[in-house]
Design an enzyme around this catalytic site. Sequence first.
Site, PDB file in Angstrom:
ATOM      1  CB  SER A  31      62.479  51.037  95.595  1.00  0.00           C
ATOM      2  OG  SER A  31      63.618  50.798  94.809  1.00  0.00           O
ATOM      3  CB  SER A  32      66.029  54.838  93.769  1.00  0.00           C
ATOM      4  OG  SER A  32      66.841  53.693  93.913  1.00  0.00           O
TER       5      SER A  32
ATOM      6  CG  HIS B 247      69.684  44.932  97.805  1.00  0.00           C
ATOM      7  ND1 HIS B 247      68.770  44.668  98.802  1.00  0.00           N
ATOM      8  CD2 HIS B 247      68.964  45.357  96.746  1.00  0.00           C
ATOM      9  CE1 HIS B 247      67.550  44.942  98.353  1.00  0.00           C
ATOM     10  NE2 HIS B 247      67.635  45.359  97.103  1.00  0.00           N
TER      11      HIS B 247
ATOM     12  CE  LYS C 293      57.448  48.784  97.603  1.00  0.00           C
ATOM     13  NZ  LYS C 293      56.745  49.052  98.871  1.00  0.00           N
TER      14      LYS C 293
HETATM   15  O1  GFB Z   1      72.217  45.788  94.801  1.00  0.00           O
HETATM   16  P1  GFB Z   1      71.791  45.165  93.527  1.00  0.00           P
HETATM   17  O2  GFB Z   1      71.457  43.725  93.564  1.00  0.00           O
HETATM   18  O3  GFB Z   1      70.553  45.916  92.968  1.00  0.00           O
HETATM   19  O4  GFB Z   1      72.974  45.332  92.453  1.00  0.00           O
HETATM   20  P2  GFB Z   1      70.174  47.089  91.948  1.00  0.00           P
HETATM   21  C1  GFB Z   1      73.644  46.539  92.238  1.00  0.00           C
HETATM   22  C2  GFB Z   1      74.796  46.347  91.274  1.00  0.00           C
HETATM   23  O5  GFB Z   1      75.815  45.562  91.917  1.00  0.00           O
HETATM   24  C3  GFB Z   1      74.442  45.598  89.982  1.00  0.00           C
HETATM   25  C4  GFB Z   1      76.230  44.512  91.056  1.00  0.00           C
HETATM   26  O6  GFB Z   1      75.145  46.189  88.909  1.00  0.00           O
HETATM   27  C5  GFB Z   1      74.974  44.186  90.254  1.00  0.00           C
HETATM   28  O7  GFB Z   1      75.302  43.465  89.081  1.00  0.00           O
HETATM   29  N1  GFB Z   1      76.770  43.404  91.861  1.00  0.00           N
HETATM   30  C6  GFB Z   1      78.066  43.006  91.866  1.00  0.00           C
HETATM   31  C7  GFB Z   1      76.093  42.579  92.674  1.00  0.00           C
HETATM   32  N2  GFB Z   1      78.242  41.930  92.640  1.00  0.00           N
HETATM   33  C8  GFB Z   1      77.021  41.642  93.169  1.00  0.00           C
HETATM   34  C9  GFB Z   1      76.578  40.618  94.056  1.00  0.00           C
HETATM   35  O8  GFB Z   1      77.318  39.759  94.518  1.00  0.00           O
HETATM   36  N3  GFB Z   1      75.249  40.646  94.401  1.00  0.00           N
HETATM   37  C10 GFB Z   1      74.407  41.594  93.914  1.00  0.00           C
HETATM   38  N4  GFB Z   1      73.121  41.564  94.324  1.00  0.00           N
HETATM   39  N5  GFB Z   1      74.796  42.554  93.038  1.00  0.00           N
HETATM   40  C11 GFB Z   1      67.906  46.513  92.992  1.00  0.00           C
HETATM   41  C12 GFB Z   1      66.539  46.260  92.430  1.00  0.00           C
HETATM   42  O9  GFB Z   1      68.631  46.876  91.896  1.00  0.00           O
HETATM   43  O10 GFB Z   1      67.976  47.575  93.892  1.00  0.00           O
HETATM   44  C13 GFB Z   1      65.471  46.430  93.409  1.00  0.00           C
HETATM   45  O11 GFB Z   1      66.535  45.010  91.788  1.00  0.00           O
HETATM   46  C14 GFB Z   1      65.644  47.612  94.319  1.00  0.00           C
HETATM   47  O12 GFB Z   1      64.256  46.519  92.741  1.00  0.00           O
HETATM   48  C15 GFB Z   1      67.023  47.666  94.875  1.00  0.00           C
HETATM   49  O13 GFB Z   1      65.340  48.814  93.655  1.00  0.00           O
HETATM   50  C16 GFB Z   1      67.284  48.879  95.722  1.00  0.00           C
HETATM   51  O14 GFB Z   1      70.540  48.418  92.503  1.00  0.00           O
HETATM   52  O15 GFB Z   1      70.674  46.832  90.570  1.00  0.00           O
END
Ligand code: GFB
Length: 325
Positions: free
Chosen positions: A121-122, A193, A154
């Site tokens: 993962s990135s 996500h 990872k």
């Molecule tokens: O996709 P996400 O959960 O993962 O969140 P990361 C990306 C961005 O979207 C963050 C915002 O800045 C979140 O705060 N966001 C806005 C939301 N609304 C929402 C929502 O309703 N749900 C979620 N989930 N996010 C993950 C890692 O990081 O990415 C893992 O925790 C993995 O380890 C994965 O690398 C690809 O991109 O921040």
Amino acid sequence: MTAPLSSWEPGRPLPRDARVFVAGSSGLVGSAVVRHLRAAGFTDVVGVRSSQVDLRDVAATTRFLDETAPAIVVDAAARVGGIAANAAEPVEFLHDNLRIQANLLDAAHRADVPRLLLLGSSCIYPKFAEQPIREDSLLTGALEPTNDAYAIAKIAGIMGVQSYRREYGRSWISAMPTNLYGPGDNFDLEKSHVLPALIRKFHEARVSGAPTVTVWGTGTPRREFLHVDDLAAACLHLLETYDDPAPINVGVGEDVPIADLASLVADTVGFTGEIVYDTSRPDGTPRKLLDVSRLQALGWKPTIGLAEGLASTYQWFLEQQGAQR
Ligand code: GFB
């Protein structure tokens, strides 16, 4: 007659009758890899559900690999989740992923598997890595705290692949995809996500007539989104062309602010209300754009744009909802 796999060299197509084991075949990534391999002519693609073989269990994993004797393994098995799930369950994200990887690599070695691709993962890269993130920025700075446990697991997987290459001469490789989405994603509002979470939130708001949708964080972090069918195509391309200890990035080379993603999802699902931001939720890494020049030099490019991929993923989500009724 197809060439035996032992005679494979980078740049040569893999024989289509080679047995491929896709670990994690019922997940977002694994199911896309299975679909793509079958569409590309592979006749012996094997998957397994975690209820049948728990890859965290060393004996079960070893037995399964011994019996299956694949020529190629794709490790798409992992405990994954969005920013909240990662932050809430670091023990499971660390230990499950360490176990799955160690068991699979060890069992694949015992079963003499010549070709293996491990997916990471990135988030393995430093929180403030120079953008776009080159592969050689690995381990040059501190990780993003919301997902450091997953990232460390990872990174251990990458080291596992490199160690088997170094000590036993295995032609095993690892690839680091950017944020993924597509059919088969997890739409759970707390654990998923951002992209599937927003599809569900905006859809439910449109259906219920709710005036607002809440997006986590400030909306300013930027993310790069790769459709999982593109990742699956990249996996086959890498299995046929790449043979190097360094992990290789898989992405689209472009990113968007979360606020723009939210507007795009709103348009896609037909939500016309207001978008509000809950800044008590974490932003995570400010930016995570991968440098994909090494992948491009191998002759691979994605084909599914974000608007198109989002529309088809929303369509899949609607069909699933219909099927559940
Ligand atoms: O996709 P996400 O959960 O993962 O969140 P990361 C990306 C961005 O979207 C963050 C915002 O800045 C979140 O705060 N966001 C806005 C939301 N609304 C929402 C929502 O309703 N749900 C979620 N989930 N996010 C993950 C890692 O990081 O990415 C893992 O925790 C993995 O380890 C994965 O690398 C690809 O991109 O921040």
